[in-house]
Design a protein around this motif. Structure first.
Motif, PDB file in Angstrom:
ATOM      1  N   GLY A 133      35.193  35.854  20.930  1.00 37.68           N
ATOM      2  CA  GLY A 133      36.414  35.635  20.035  1.00 37.68           C
ATOM      3  C   GLY A 133      37.452  35.330  20.739  1.00 37.68           C
ATOM      4  O   GLY A 133      37.386  34.567  22.133  1.00 37.68           O
ATOM      5  N   PRO A 134      38.656  35.470  20.161  1.00 39.86           N
ATOM      6  CA  PRO A 134      40.021  35.111  20.935  1.00 39.86           C
ATOM      7  C   PRO A 134      40.514  35.900  21.969  1.00 39.86           C
ATOM      8  O   PRO A 134      40.043  37.425  21.772  1.00 39.86           O
ATOM      9  N   GLN A 135      41.203  35.649  22.938  1.00 35.97           N
ATOM     10  CA  GLN A 135      41.752  36.418  23.930  1.00 35.97           C
ATOM     11  C   GLN A 135      42.882  37.195  23.461  1.00 35.97           C
ATOM     12  O   GLN A 135      44.098  37.021  23.971  1.00 35.97           O
ATOM     13  N   GLU A 136      42.648  38.057  22.531  1.00 35.31           N
ATOM     14  CA  GLU A 136      43.777  39.122  22.074  1.00 35.31           C
ATOM     15  C   GLU A 136      43.669  40.521  23.077  1.00 35.31           C
ATOM     16  O   GLU A 136      42.862  40.910  23.039  1.00 35.31           O
ATOM     17  N   GLN A 137      44.810  40.161  23.803  1.00 36.64           N
ATOM     18  CA  GLN A 137      44.632  41.438  24.995  1.00 36.64           C
ATOM     19  C   GLN A 137      44.657  42.786  24.443  1.00 36.64           C
ATOM     20  O   GLN A 137      43.656  43.470  25.180  1.00 36.64           O
ATOM     21  N   ALA A 138      45.061  43.043  23.500  1.00 39.26           N
ATOM     22  CA  ALA A 138      44.819  44.705  23.052  1.00 39.26           C
ATOM     23  C   ALA A 138      43.577  44.780  22.614  1.00 39.26           C
ATOM     24  O   ALA A 138      42.897  46.054  23.122  1.00 39.26           O
ATOM     25  N   THR A 139      42.732  43.841  22.041  1.00 42.59           N
ATOM     26  CA  THR A 139      41.490  43.999  21.600  1.00 42.59           C
ATOM     27  C   THR A 139      40.488  43.910  23.030  1.00 42.59           C
ATOM     28  O   THR A 139      39.537  44.718  23.126  1.00 42.59           O
ATOM     29  N   LEU A 140      40.770  43.184  23.871  1.00 43.14           N
ATOM     30  CA  LEU A 140      40.099  43.020  25.040  1.00 43.14           C
ATOM     31  C   LEU A 140      40.162  44.144  25.911  1.00 43.14           C
ATOM     32  O   LEU A 140      38.971  44.510  26.494  1.00 43.14           O
ATOM     33  N   LYS A 141      41.263  44.929  26.165  1.00 39.12           N
ATOM     34  CA  LYS A 141      41.316  46.137  26.800  1.00 39.12           C
ATOM     35  C   LYS A 141      40.421  47.226  26.110  1.00 39.12           C
ATOM     36  O   LYS A 141      39.834  48.115  26.952  1.00 39.12           O
ATOM     37  N   GLY A 196      39.704  45.467  32.545  1.00 42.81           N
ATOM     38  CA  GLY A 196      39.839  44.367  33.059  1.00 42.81           C
ATOM     39  C   GLY A 196      39.454  43.047  32.179  1.00 42.81           C
ATOM     40  O   GLY A 196      39.972  41.875  32.625  1.00 42.81           O
ATOM     41  N   LEU A 197      39.181  43.243  31.146  1.00 47.44           N
ATOM     42  CA  LEU A 197      38.792  42.090  30.502  1.00 47.44           C
ATOM     43  C   LEU A 197      39.712  41.247  29.774  1.00 47.44           C
ATOM     44  O   LEU A 197      39.728  39.877  29.593  1.00 47.44           O
ATOM     45  N   ASP A 198      41.019  42.162  29.713  1.00 43.91           N
ATOM     46  CA  ASP A 198      42.316  41.213  29.260  1.00 43.91           C
ATOM     47  C   ASP A 198      42.807  40.372  30.415  1.00 43.91           C
ATOM     48  O   ASP A 198      43.596  39.636  30.019  1.00 43.91           O
ATOM     49  N   LEU A 199      42.201  40.319  31.457  1.00 44.31           N
ATOM     50  CA  LEU A 199      42.705  39.478  32.743  1.00 44.31           C
ATOM     51  C   LEU A 199      42.098  38.268  32.449  1.00 44.31           C
ATOM     52  O   LEU A 199      42.809  37.117  33.254  1.00 44.31           O
ATOM     53  N   VAL A 200      41.440  37.754  31.609  1.00 42.67           N
ATOM     54  CA  VAL A 200      40.848  36.398  31.123  1.00 42.67           C
ATOM     55  C   VAL A 200      42.018  35.804  30.858  1.00 42.67           C
ATOM     56  O   VAL A 200      42.073  34.343  30.730  1.00 42.67           O
ATOM     57  N   VAL A 201      43.150  36.673  30.080  1.00 41.44           N
ATOM     58  CA  VAL A 201      44.556  35.822  29.818  1.00 41.44           C
ATOM     59  C   VAL A 201      45.122  35.519  31.245  1.00 41.44           C
ATOM     60  O   VAL A 201      45.988  36.624  31.577  1.00 41.44           O
ATOM     61  N   ASP A 202      44.969  34.735  31.648  1.00 40.61           N
ATOM     62  CA  ASP A 202      45.333  34.400  33.227  1.00 40.61           C
ATOM     63  C   ASP A 202      46.761  33.899  33.586  1.00 40.61           C
ATOM     64  O   ASP A 202      47.025  32.787  32.922  1.00 40.61           O
ATOM     65  N   TYR A 203      47.795  34.743  34.076  1.00 44.38           N
ATOM     66  CA  TYR A 203      49.074  34.396  34.498  1.00 44.38           C
ATOM     67  C   TYR A 203      49.287  34.074  35.866  1.00 44.38           C
ATOM     68  O   TYR A 203      50.113  33.994  36.284  1.00 44.38           O
TER      69      TYR A 203
END
Length: 559
Positions: free
Chosen positions: A320-328, A333-340
């Protein structure tokens, strides 16, 4: 003044080059043939079908008759739907071969929904068991009658597919879908009806070609590839090119962690729960005629099965989408796919602030406007110091031109006289650079936040802006930005060098054309920032030129 102007130009140019270079590193050209598997990593079978665990994870499996792979033509597809997506499951291996997300439209055609798993990209989630006679992702499975969609009032349902019984061993693949969730539980239930003890393994892999997703372009190329995370090694991105060349560096084993395929805005990830030992592998699929298909996955041991025993191995699949709250919530560490990148420490709180503002105003476009204003206010003292220095330099321009004309043939004397003038007027020619240098990381971090936030996708602002992640369809914002940059150029001191002056006048046009291809959300941020900068710079320049802060040399001449 020449030095100061060149410094500003170099800093701005370097910042843009770094962004452009980062984009290009993630491009995926046609790659070389598959290299040999690296030592210590799980290896693919000779036919390229089933991965094999390394000696550290493998135990002797029972020897039973091998099941023949099924022909693809014999497979059918099961349509399954929840409140968030629709999927198709092939009876060949029980692969998840297609997924359509209900909340997101396609990039190029807003009348269609976005497809994540898709035959168009040869993108699929595959699983199988490792051991003689056990089913893999080529085995034809038989669907068990049952629900295929989420019924009203129900929170979950299962789809079951049975493998052929070989040597008394019965294996069933089970999908569990839940309401309001992109997480799908994928399990294998094994019942040993044979006469030998089995020690099987299960593999869970993602298969995808190297084709970039829709919307990826030369101007806005983002990372598409594999990623692995373990607590020890942390987040590791792996490019397809490195996989093909045998240079991929990632954690091969661990007792925690997940594996994913990443693309702009979306991610698919296998996220095993608990601390069971696991092995990660990545390989180029050898039997693919296109030469650009990759498989990345993980291998888990299954409990030892004595005759008559049963066991289950289950791994959640997020798609699904890279929604950070959901990925956490899915995995650490899955929220790190939203890579800054290297600016993550700055970008993360910026996104948190943007998300908080959106909860108050209810529109991502206006949230960008408010956040840009707040950042501008935070840097107001630094910006004021920079614009004050520019205003004073602007007053010095006529005298600097005179000096250049007077000492045109004596560069050493010209530099000496210019430094003397700066000392007399108490002006630091680089005084405007430091405040700008301090702000650059923040503005670049905000840029990456707006580029990577899936929340911008299909998010409207006002009137003609229906999608902040897409380019302005009528190019209104890029034109406004070009006009604002031109006004800023006029407010800045005019370089005494005619060539440099012409270059500075061309900058609005050059960067304006680039922004014609940028997402509207990014251009909106730059437009608001430019307008605020113009207002601040104009006010400071007007105060200095109209007030008593005139150059001493001019005052002495009047006296």
């Amino acid at each position: 003044m020449d030095t100061r102007r060149l410094m500003l130009l170099l800093v701005f140019g370097l910042s843009l080059f770094m962004l452009w270079d980062a984009w290009q590193k993630h491009q995926n050209p046609q790659l070389a043939p598959q290299a040999q598997t690296q030592g210590g990593a799980p290896a693919a079978a000779a036919d390229g079908v089933t991965p094999q665990p390394s000696s550290g994870l493998k135990a002797a499996a029972g020897q039973i008759e091998t099941a023949a792979p099924a022909a693809a033509a014999a497979a059918e597809k099961l349509s399954v739907s929840t409140d968030l997506f629709k999927v198709e499951i092939s009876t060949q291996g029980g692969d998840l071969v297609w997924q359509e997300l209900a909340r997101f439209s396609a990039h190029s055609d807003k009348t269609r929904l976005f497809e994540l798993f898709s035959p168009k990209h040869k993108y699929a989630a595959q699983t199988g068991l490792i051991g003689d006679g056990l089913p893999n992702h080529k085995t034809l499975l038989k669907p068990v009658p049952g629900p295929r969609e989420l019924a009203e009032g129900e929170d979950s349902f299962q789809v079951r597919l049975e493998a052929p019984v070989v040597g008394g061993v019965k294996a069933t693949k089970v999908y569990t879908f839940r309401r309001g969730s992109y997480l799908i539980d994928v399990a294998w239930e094994i019942e040993n009806g044979g006469k030998q003890t089995l020690t099987p393994h299960a593999y869970f892999q993602l298969q995808r070609d190297q084709t970039p997703p829709e919307g990826d372009s030369f101007m806005l190329s983002t990372f598409t590839g594999a990623a692995v995370y373990t607590e020890a090694e942390k987040y590791q991105k792996v490019a397809y090119k490195d996989i093909a060349e045998g240079k991929a560096k990632f954690a091969k084993q661990g007792n925690d962690g997940w594996l994913a395929m990443v693309q702009h805005y979306f991610v698919t990830a296998w996220a095993p729960q608990g601390d069971a030992p696991r092995e990660f592998y990545m390989r180029k699929v050898a039997d693919d005629p296109s030469g650009g298909l990759y498989a990345t996955g993980l291998i888990l041991p299954v409990a030892q099965l004595a005759p008559g025993a049963k066991a289950e191995v289950k791994v959640p699949l997020f798609a699904g989408p890279q929604e950070q709250a959901t990925l956490k919530q899915v995995a650490p560490g899955l929220d790190l796919v939203v890579d800054y990148g290297w600016l993550h420490i700055i970008a993360a709180p910026i996104f948190w602030a943007l998300e908080f503002i959106n909860k108050l105003v209810g529109n991502w476009g206006w949230s960008i406007v408010v956040l840009t204003i707040l950042i501008k206010l935070a840097f107001f003292p630094l910006s004021a110091a920079s614009y004050k220095s520019m205003a004073k330099m602007r007053q010095m321009t006529p005298r600097l031109v005179q000096l250049k004309e007077r000492f045109a043939d004596d560069k050493a004397r010209l530099n000496q006289e210019m430094m003397k003038l700066y000392q007399t007027e108490k002006i630091n020619p680089l005084g405007g650079c430091l405040p700008i240098l301090i702000q650059i990381p923040v503005f670049i971090a905000l840029y990456w936040v707006l580029l990577g936030a899936v929340e911008m996708r299909d998010a409207p602002w006002i009137l003609w802006i229906k999608d902040l992640s897409a380019a302005d369809p009528y190019y209104v914002l890029p034109v406004i930005m070009m006009a604002s940059m031109f006004i800023q150029t006029k407010l800045n001191p005019t370089p005494p060098d005619p060539i440099q002056a012409k270059v500075m006048m061309m900058m609005p046009l050059i960067f304006g054309v680039m922004f014609f291809f940028f997402p509207a959300g990014l251009v909106l941020y730059w437009v608001v920032n430019n307008i605020l900068s113009i207002a601040q710079q104009w006010q400071i320049t007007r105060m200095i030129e109209a007030g008593g802060d005139k150059p001493k040399a001019a005052n002495d001449a009047k006296a």
